[in-house]
Every structure is written in C-alpha cells, then in structure tokens.
Design an enzyme around this catalytic site. Structure first.
Site, PDB file in Angstrom:
ATOM      1  N   ASP A  37      69.287  64.928  34.275  1.00 34.97           N
ATOM      2  CA  ASP A  37      68.371  64.887  33.814  1.00 34.97           C
ATOM      3  C   ASP A  37      66.818  65.161  33.723  1.00 34.97           C
ATOM      4  O   ASP A  37      66.430  65.798  34.462  1.00 34.97           O
ATOM      5  CB  ASP A  37      68.338  62.980  34.331  1.00 34.97           C
ATOM      6  CG  ASP A  37      68.045  61.619  33.799  1.00 34.97           C
ATOM      7  OD1 ASP A  37      69.007  61.284  34.040  1.00 34.97           O
ATOM      8  OD2 ASP A  37      66.851  62.212  33.478  1.00 34.97           O
ATOM      9  N   ASP A  63      66.054  68.859  29.796  1.00 37.13           N
ATOM     10  CA  ASP A  63      66.040  67.979  28.781  1.00 37.13           C
ATOM     11  C   ASP A  63      66.410  68.677  27.527  1.00 37.13           C
ATOM     12  O   ASP A  63      66.301  69.339  26.897  1.00 37.13           O
ATOM     13  CB  ASP A  63      63.777  68.211  28.074  1.00 37.13           C
ATOM     14  CG  ASP A  63      63.470  67.144  27.577  1.00 37.13           C
ATOM     15  OD1 ASP A  63      64.119  66.830  26.867  1.00 37.13           O
ATOM     16  OD2 ASP A  63      61.609  67.443  26.713  1.00 37.13           O
ATOM     17  N   VAL A  64      66.957  66.726  27.628  1.00 37.64           N
ATOM     18  CA  VAL A  64      68.163  67.286  25.651  1.00 37.64           C
ATOM     19  C   VAL A  64      67.745  67.314  24.833  1.00 37.64           C
ATOM     20  O   VAL A  64      68.712  67.801  23.210  1.00 37.64           O
ATOM     21  CB  VAL A  64      69.155  65.964  26.080  1.00 37.64           C
ATOM     22  CG1 VAL A  64      70.247  66.796  27.359  1.00 37.64           C
ATOM     23  CG2 VAL A  64      68.630  64.920  25.609  1.00 37.64           C
ATOM     24  N   ASN A  90      75.919  61.909  27.443  1.00 33.07           N
ATOM     25  CA  ASN A  90      75.071  60.769  27.481  1.00 33.07           C
ATOM     26  C   ASN A  90      73.584  60.115  27.616  1.00 33.07           C
ATOM     27  O   ASN A  90      73.078  58.666  27.671  1.00 33.07           O
ATOM     28  CB  ASN A  90      75.509  60.202  29.087  1.00 33.07           C
ATOM     29  CG  ASN A  90      75.220  58.572  29.702  1.00 33.07           C
ATOM     30  OD1 ASN A  90      75.704  57.804  29.235  1.00 33.07           O
ATOM     31  ND2 ASN A  90      74.027  58.861  30.626  1.00 33.07           N
ATOM     32  N   TYR A 156      67.907  52.800  16.618  1.00 32.71           N
ATOM     33  CA  TYR A 156      68.453  53.032  17.402  1.00 32.71           C
ATOM     34  C   TYR A 156      69.794  53.215  16.726  1.00 32.71           C
ATOM     35  O   TYR A 156      70.592  53.665  17.181  1.00 32.71           O
ATOM     36  CB  TYR A 156      68.774  51.670  19.091  1.00 32.71           C
ATOM     37  CG  TYR A 156      69.758  51.900  20.026  1.00 32.71           C
ATOM     38  CD1 TYR A 156      69.446  53.423  21.164  1.00 32.71           C
ATOM     39  CD2 TYR A 156      70.723  51.502  19.660  1.00 32.71           C
ATOM     40  CE1 TYR A 156      70.457  53.369  21.869  1.00 32.71           C
ATOM     41  CE2 TYR A 156      72.253  51.591  20.675  1.00 32.71           C
ATOM     42  CZ  TYR A 156      71.594  52.321  21.804  1.00 32.71           C
ATOM     43  OH  TYR A 156      72.588  52.028  22.944  1.00 32.71           O
ATOM     44  N   THR A 191      72.365  48.161  33.271  1.00 33.62           N
ATOM     45  CA  THR A 191      71.687  49.584  32.976  1.00 33.62           C
ATOM     46  C   THR A 191      70.199  49.281  33.141  1.00 33.62           C
ATOM     47  O   THR A 191      70.266  48.445  32.762  1.00 33.62           O
ATOM     48  CB  THR A 191      72.146  50.165  32.114  1.00 33.62           C
ATOM     49  OG1 THR A 191      72.169  50.584  30.994  1.00 33.62           O
ATOM     50  CG2 THR A 191      73.770  50.632  32.239  1.00 33.62           C
TER      51      THR A 191
END
Length: 261
Positions: A37, A63-64, A90, A156, A191
């Site tokens: 993460d 950092d994706v 994810n 999104y 979440t």
C-alpha cells in the site's frame, strides 16, 4: 481443501478494507503475504495482525501508478521470497464527481489508480507467475463495472468496467501458461472508501463495522445489509485456491443480490 501453503501472494491496497481482510484470509490458508500500500504504517498494522494469528507477512510500500515501484516490488519478491503465485489487484479510489464538474486531472487520477495500476501490476507479475509454473490473478472490480451508475459515478464505473474486460483478455492470453485471471465485483461493503464517498450524508455516515445501515440503503440490497470485507476476502481467497483451478476469465459477483434486481 482450500489450502495455499507454500505459496506467495501480493495484495495491493492492503492497508485497510478489502485488501487488509484479503491478506488475513490468504495467510490463514497458509500463503506468505506481501502487504502492499502507499500507506506503509497501515501495512505494518495489517502485517502485525497476520503474524499474531500465526501467519507470514511482509510489508511493502507500493504506489500502483508508478511503474518503477512495480519493478522494484517484483525484484524484491523474487530475490527475497523466491516466487510469486498470487496477485490481488485491489487498490482503488472512487471520486464521486458529476461528469460536468469533473476535471481531466480527476478523470486521469481515477484511471491511473483503478486501471493503470491493474495493468502495471499484471504486467510486472506475470514473469514471476510463469516462473512459478502458473498462478492466480484476482482483479477487484465492482458491481459498478457491470451496471451503470449515475450521481457522479461515471468515471468510477468506466474504470471498473475496463478492469472486467481487461481481466478476461488476460485470462485468454495467459491460459497456456496456467495463469488464471478473474475479476470480483463487490457491492456496497463497509470500508473507508464508502465512508469517504459521502462524508456529509447521514445515511452513509452510519456505515460502520456493526453494519447498521439505514432503510434507505436496505432497499438497494436484497439481503438487507452491506457486506463485510471478510466476505469479499473469502471469495478472493477461493479464486486463488486449487478448488477454483477451472475458473478463469470469470466475474464473481458478491453484492447481496443488488445486481440481480
């Protein structure tokens, strides 16, 4: 049944929510988990929790959206753990902004995390998965990737719909290498992402761990409650096991019946 002993898994966005629960679920099945993460402090907390339960966990800041981070991640995993068998893409964000008010920068930021991150992670991980003789990729999409959403969710939804078809294409391209790729589509889950979406809306402010959601939300979920991260994590874990060995290119919906209506 449902064992992952001896396997190594990398989970992104693992500092909270579904990612954190997935690390726990995979570790409970015997996998060594890399908790990744951008929030390294939260990763440490998750990893500590896994270890307290007797599992194996390593922490990684990732950092994706940064290709260099992904190169470093697979190098570290290859050198330190020796193999990678499972990738759970994810990490994701949701910007609830009406289309006419959304800036190009906001559009691109959401695309970068939700879609580019999945692409970069998959591309980086596949050589290690090949070297391991195959493996499982699970891409976390959403019910918003199956049906349209109004009210500021166009950006999104576009990312999550793209993740769905990207997963199917990866499944077809890498099936000859015994690499499976599936997408999972959660509905409303308790979440931090949901609470951040509507911080000033009292109907969403009650989305807490006790699952006491209001009647307004009940009407949208046939089972009458929001999902728990552990329920999504259990489905992700299943997709990673040998029991799901004949599943690839599939989309697994875990939403309390929402899109069945």
């Amino acid at each position: 049944m449902f064992g992952l002993a001896g396997l190594t898994a990398l989970v992104t966005g693992a500092g909270s929510g579904i990612g954190a629960a997935t690390c726990t679920a995979l570790a409970e099945l015997g996998a060594s988990v890399v908790v990744a993460d951008i929030a390294e402090d939260r990763c440490r907390q998750v990893a500590d929790g896994v270890r307290e339960r007797g599992g194996s966990a390593e922490v990684m800041r990732l950092d994706v959206t940064a290709e260099d981070d992904w190169r470093r991640a697979v190098d570290v995993i290859g050198a330190g753990l020796g193999r990678l068998d499972i990738l759970v893409n994810n990490a994701g964000i949701c910007l609830n902004v009406p289309l006419l008010e959304m800036s190009l920068a906001q559009w691109r930021r959401q695309q970068a995390v939700n879609l580019d991150g999945v692409f970069l992670g998959t591309k980086a991980a596949i050589p290690l998965l090949k070297a391991a003789g195959g493996g499982s990729i699970v891409n976390v999409s959403s019910t918003s990737g199956l049906v349209g959403n109004g009210g500021g969710m166009a950006g999104y939804s576009s990312t999550k719909g793209a993740v769905r078809l990207f997963s199917k294409s990866v499944a077809l391209e890498f099936a000859p290498f015994n690499i499976r790729c599936n997408s999972i589509h959660p509905g409303i889950v308790v979440t931090p992402l949901w609470q951040k979406l509507f911080p000033d809306d009292p109907d969403f402010a009650v989305l807490t761990d006790d699952l006491n959601i209001p009647a307004k939300m009940d009407r949208h979920i046939p089972l009458g409650r929001a999902g728990e991260p552990r329920e999504i994590a259990a489905s992700i874990a299943f997709l990673c096991t040998a029991e799901a060995a004949f599943m690839t290119g599939a989309e697994l919906v875990v939403d309390g019946g929402t899109v069945a209506v």
